[in-house]
Design a protein around this motif. Structure first.
Motif, PDB file in Angstrom:
ATOM      1  N   ARG A  70       0.820  -1.201   0.000  1.00  0.00           N
ATOM      2  CA  ARG A  70       0.000   0.000   0.000  1.00  0.00           C
ATOM      3  C   ARG A  70       0.862   1.263   0.000  1.00  0.00           C
ATOM      4  O   ARG A  70       2.003   1.257   0.443  1.00  0.00           O
TER       5      ARG A  70
ATOM      6  N   ALA B 290      -8.293  -4.647   4.401  1.00  0.00           N
ATOM      7  CA  ALA B 290      -7.924  -3.544   3.510  1.00  0.00           C
ATOM      8  C   ALA B 290      -8.945  -2.421   3.516  1.00  0.00           C
ATOM      9  O   ALA B 290      -8.738  -1.404   2.888  1.00  0.00           O
TER      10      ALA B 290
ATOM     11  N   ALA C 263       1.065  -2.887   4.676  1.00  0.00           N
ATOM     12  CA  ALA C 263       0.366  -1.615   4.838  1.00  0.00           C
ATOM     13  C   ALA C 263       1.235  -0.567   5.481  1.00  0.00           C
ATOM     14  O   ALA C 263       0.973   0.624   5.394  1.00  0.00           O
TER      15      ALA C 263
ATOM     16  N   ARG D  71       0.957   5.004  -6.367  1.00  0.00           N
ATOM     17  CA  ARG D  71       0.967   3.582  -6.710  1.00  0.00           C
ATOM     18  C   ARG D  71       0.410   3.411  -8.116  1.00  0.00           C
ATOM     19  O   ARG D  71      -0.575   4.069  -8.484  1.00  0.00           O
TER      20      ARG D  71
ATOM     21  N   GLU E   1      -6.828   3.757  -3.012  1.00  0.00           N
ATOM     22  CA  GLU E   1      -5.926   2.680  -2.592  1.00  0.00           C
ATOM     23  C   GLU E   1      -6.685   1.418  -2.192  1.00  0.00           C
ATOM     24  O   GLU E   1      -6.238   0.298  -2.459  1.00  0.00           O
ATOM     25  N   ASP E   2      -7.866   1.584  -1.581  1.00  0.00           N
ATOM     26  CA  ASP E   2      -8.577   0.428  -1.041  1.00  0.00           C
ATOM     27  C   ASP E   2      -9.042  -0.584  -2.091  1.00  0.00           C
ATOM     28  O   ASP E   2      -9.405  -1.696  -1.731  1.00  0.00           O
TER      29      ASP E   2
ATOM     30  N   LEU F 228      -0.286  -8.436   2.165  1.00  0.00           N
ATOM     31  CA  LEU F 228      -0.286  -6.985   2.029  1.00  0.00           C
ATOM     32  C   LEU F 228       0.616  -6.325   3.055  1.00  0.00           C
ATOM     33  O   LEU F 228       0.565  -6.614   4.245  1.00  0.00           O
TER      34      LEU F 228
END
Length: 289
Positions: free
Chosen positions: A101, A277, A268, A116, A161-162, A266
């Motif tokens: 992330r 997430a 984070a 990203r 991002e989610d 992931l």
């Protein structure tokens, strides 16, 4: 492309992006690459004429955009290295790292604008899709720089991002999923007696032509199906068989498996996995500002 770009990590997706940039007229001497063993960077230099740096510090020195494109398990070490070389006046950092992330990248690189990006391999042919997500505190001009980098390679969307793990599964992995279907289609044709080369060509052009139809203004998958399938015809029989064999369910399960794997590893933040997430939001063709 007028910016100087440094790629940290020179694997498959870097090669696809560099291939597209050079094909779009990007100057090879404005592109640098550095890789863990040096082999990937040297291969890019040999194929495209870009500069192979020997250290990350050499690669990022004077770069306008730094693209981080390492494997997820390599990201913490790569971020630690970059934190030591991206100092005052740091460039935009575009992360292509799966399952990482923007919060994790931004926390490791204080003061650096982070975006990203999830491109797919079709950027090599300048027919790709790239989805961008802004990191914490990322200014609009940093997002604009990332958009400018990928714009010559196909379409560019923005998202929150989610939803980026789903974006990675659907768009990033999508070409492989479609290619697997084309492979199955061509093998089925060969099984009916077509020469293998003919069956492969027909399947490939079916995918290519359908992609063009689907990306036309106002097009929908249902509309493309309707323009091919006549009532009680052979196409309708084939579609009914696919549905009966569970194609929609299999595709959903494939996407779920890809997202679950990504969420499971992931990163984070500096401390480790993210866990949940968070809520899902939509992808937008706008600027995300």
């Amino acid at each position: 492309m007028s910016a100087t770009v440094a790629f940290v990590g020179c694997g498959r997706i870097t090669r696809a992006v560099v291939s597209g940039l050079v094909a779009a007229g990007g100057a090879p001497d404005s592109i640098r690459g550095v890789s863990r063993t040096g082999a990937g960077a040297r291969a890019l230099a040999g194929e495209f004429g870009v500069r192979a740096a020997t250290t990350p510090a050499e690669a990022v020195d004077g770069a306008d955009v730094v693209v981080l494109a390492v494997h997820p398990h390599e990201a913490p070490a790569a971020l630690t290295t970059l934190a030591g070389v991206l100092t005052g006046g740091a460039p935009v950092l575009v992360s292509l790292v799966a399952s990482c992330r923007t919060e994790a990248v931004a926390a490791a690189l204080p003061g650096v604008a982070v975006v990203r990006a999830v491109p797919n391999v079709a950027v090599a042919a300048r027919r790709g899709m790239t989805v961008l997500a802004r990191g914490p505190g990322c200014p609009p001009e940093a997002l604009a720089a990332a958009r400018e980098l990928f714009a010559p390679l196909g379409e560019v969307l923005t998202a929150e991002e989610d939803v980026m793990e789903t974006v990675s599964a659907l768009s990033g992995a999508g070409p492989a999923l479609v290619a697997r279907f084309a492979q199955a289609l061509s093998r089925a044709g060969a099984g009916q007696g077509l020469p293998a080369s003919t069956a492969e060509a027909l399947a490939a052009h079916a995918v290519r032509g359908t992609g063009a139809l689907l990306t036309a203004p106002g097009a929908t998958p249902d509309a493309v199906v309707d323009c091919v399938a006549s009532p009680a015809g052979m196409t309708e029989a084939a579609l009914r068989t696919l549905d009966g064999a569970g194609l929609p369910r299999a595709v959903r399960q494939a996407l779920d498996a890809a997202v679950a794997l990504s969420l499971g590893r992931l990163l984070a933040g500096p401390g480790g996995p993210a866990g949940d997430a968070g809520p899902r939001t939509s992808v937008s063709a706008g600027t995300g500002e």
